[in-house]
Scaffold this motif. Structure first.
Motif, short mmCIF file in Angstrom:
data_model
loop_
_atom_site.label_atom_id
_atom_site.label_comp_id
_atom_site.label_asym_id
_atom_site.label_seq_id
_atom_site.Cartn_x
_atom_site.Cartn_y
_atom_site.Cartn_z
N TRP A 175 0.82 -1.22 0.00
CA TRP A 175 0.00 0.00 0.00
C TRP A 175 0.85 1.26 0.00
O TRP A 175 0.59 2.20 -0.76
N GLU A 180 -3.94 6.15 -4.40
CA GLU A 180 -5.27 5.55 -4.22
C GLU A 180 -5.76 4.95 -5.54
O GLU A 180 -6.34 3.86 -5.57
N VAL A 183 -4.18 1.60 -6.45
CA VAL A 183 -4.78 0.51 -5.66
C VAL A 183 -6.19 0.23 -6.18
O VAL A 183 -6.58 -0.94 -6.35
N SER A 206 -7.68 7.54 1.58
CA SER A 206 -6.54 7.45 2.50
C SER A 206 -6.37 8.75 3.28
O SER A 206 -6.74 9.83 2.79
N VAL A 250 -1.93 1.44 7.38
CA VAL A 250 -0.61 1.13 6.83
C VAL A 250 0.41 1.26 7.95
O VAL A 250 0.63 2.34 8.48
#
Ligand code: ZN
Ligand code: ZN
Length: 375
Positions: A175, A180, A183, A206, A250
């Protein structure tokens, strides 16, 4: 496309509901209502497709001639729906009016139209039945669609397990240092790989973006120590939808975030545990909200606790304060409280649940503890 668990009798029940409401006929354009009643996932196009379902009499579907093979393949004849196709130069609205007149007379008193019918279609139909009172078909169909059959609950369970597989795999991903959107792109692929036919939405929020419940994804780079809200859903081939949120962190979470997540986890658990037949939908919201409020986060829980799900991602029943709709076996909806601290962080946990004869079944079963991922 998998066969939709249409089951017998939906058209009859809808016609009965129309008769009971003094509605002469339902007019439904492509969408979830049409699919629910007929099994036909008609495309929403500028060319008119419209189901004419009289309260008394046989249903028929007016559709463009070029769509006829797809409609036949969807088994409409077997469902008892007559197909009336129109050639490119014909006026489909006049066709609807003619068949409506033949079925219910030329001056219908009350017609129910699909809630999401396009304005350009509604206004044309309005001209053809100028004296009829128009009401929303959703009022008649929501009570049917809300109460899922065992086959429908099974379809939602399959969708839930598929999206669970995606969340399970996310725990092993890298990550930190990725955006973003990077992902999110991988998640879209994973949703399709898990057995879904379509990706309906992917939220990867996030850091401060996690405080925006309907954030999509962005080019923001995910950094160590941040929480990431991942809310994802799609539709299986039979049309039934998934929708599940897990919150990832994370590396090691900060104390403040960990404390708020513990409150959220208990709020979501207790709200799910409150679900059973005879409980008001609004009471489920209250259980989640009271727990979060007592911990001091009340103003940071800025949305309702949940929504029904089925052939649409969001449909009744609404799990919201003031909704006194009593829960019944077969109702399926999300339980998704969240805590959002503007500019800093956010968290949400979402499962789809089904009301059983004496309680609740969570259709999503993947771990809900704070998912600590690669930092
Ligand atoms: Zn969601
Ligand atoms: Zn949801």
């Amino acid at each position: 496309v998998q066969e939709s668990p249409v089951g017998a009798g939906r058209l009859t029940r809808a016609a009965d509901a129309a008769a009971a409401a003094g509605v002469d006929a339902l007019l439904l354009s492509p969408g979830a209502d049409l699919r629910y009643l007929t099994g036909y996932a008609a495309p929403a196009l500028e060319r008119l497709t419209c189901l004419v379902l009289p309260a008394a009499g046989a249903p028929l579907l007016v559709l463009p001639r070029l769509e006829r093979p797809a409609a036949e393949a969807a088994g409409l004849a077997e469902a008892g729906v007559r197909l009336v196709d129109w050639a490119e130069t014909a006026d489909p609205y006049q066709l609807v009016a003619d068949h409506l007149g033949a079925a219910v007379g030329n001056r219908p008193r009350r017609i129910a139209v699909g809630n999401r019918m396009w304005a350009e279609q509604l206004l044309r139909l309005r001209q053809l039945a100028p004296t009829a009172e128009l009401v929303l078909a959703g009022e008649l169909l929501a009570p049917l669609r809300m109460r899922k059959s065992p086959d429908e609950v099974a379809a939602l369970r399959r969708a839930a397990r598929a999206i669970d597989d995606v969340h399970r795999s996310l725990r092993g991903w890298r990550w930190a240092g990725r955006t973003e959107e990077q992902v999110a792109r991988d998640i879209r692929e994973a949703i399709l790989d898990s057995g879904h036919a379509t990706v309906n939405f992917v939220i990867v929020g996030s850091g401060p973006n996690a405080a925006s419940p309907h954030h999509s994804s962005s080019d923001r780079v995910i950094r160590p120590g941040e929480s990431v809200v991942v809310d994802i859903g799609g539709a299986m081939g039979d049309g039934y939808c998934s929708d599940s949120t897990r919150t990832y962190v994370v590396g090691q979470p900060g104390d403040e975030f960990a404390a708020s997540y513990a409150v959220l986890l208990e709020a979501q658990r207790s709200a799910c545990a409150a679900v059973r037949p005879g409980v008001a939908a609004g009471a489920v919201d209250r259980v989640a909200r009271e727990h979060i409020t007592e911990a001091g986060y009340g103003p940071m829980f800025i949305h309702r606790t949940g929504h029904g799900i089925g052939l649409e991602e969001h449909e009744p029943p609404w799990i919201v304060a003031g909704n006194d709709q009593l829960l019944e076996p077969g109702m399926c909806f999300s339980v998704e409280p969240g805590i959002y601290v503007p500019g800093r962080f956010g968290a949400r946990i979402e499962d789809i649940v089904a009301v059983t004869d004496d309680g609740v079944e969570r259709l999503n079963i993947v771990d809900r503890d704070l998912a600590v991922v690669d930092g």
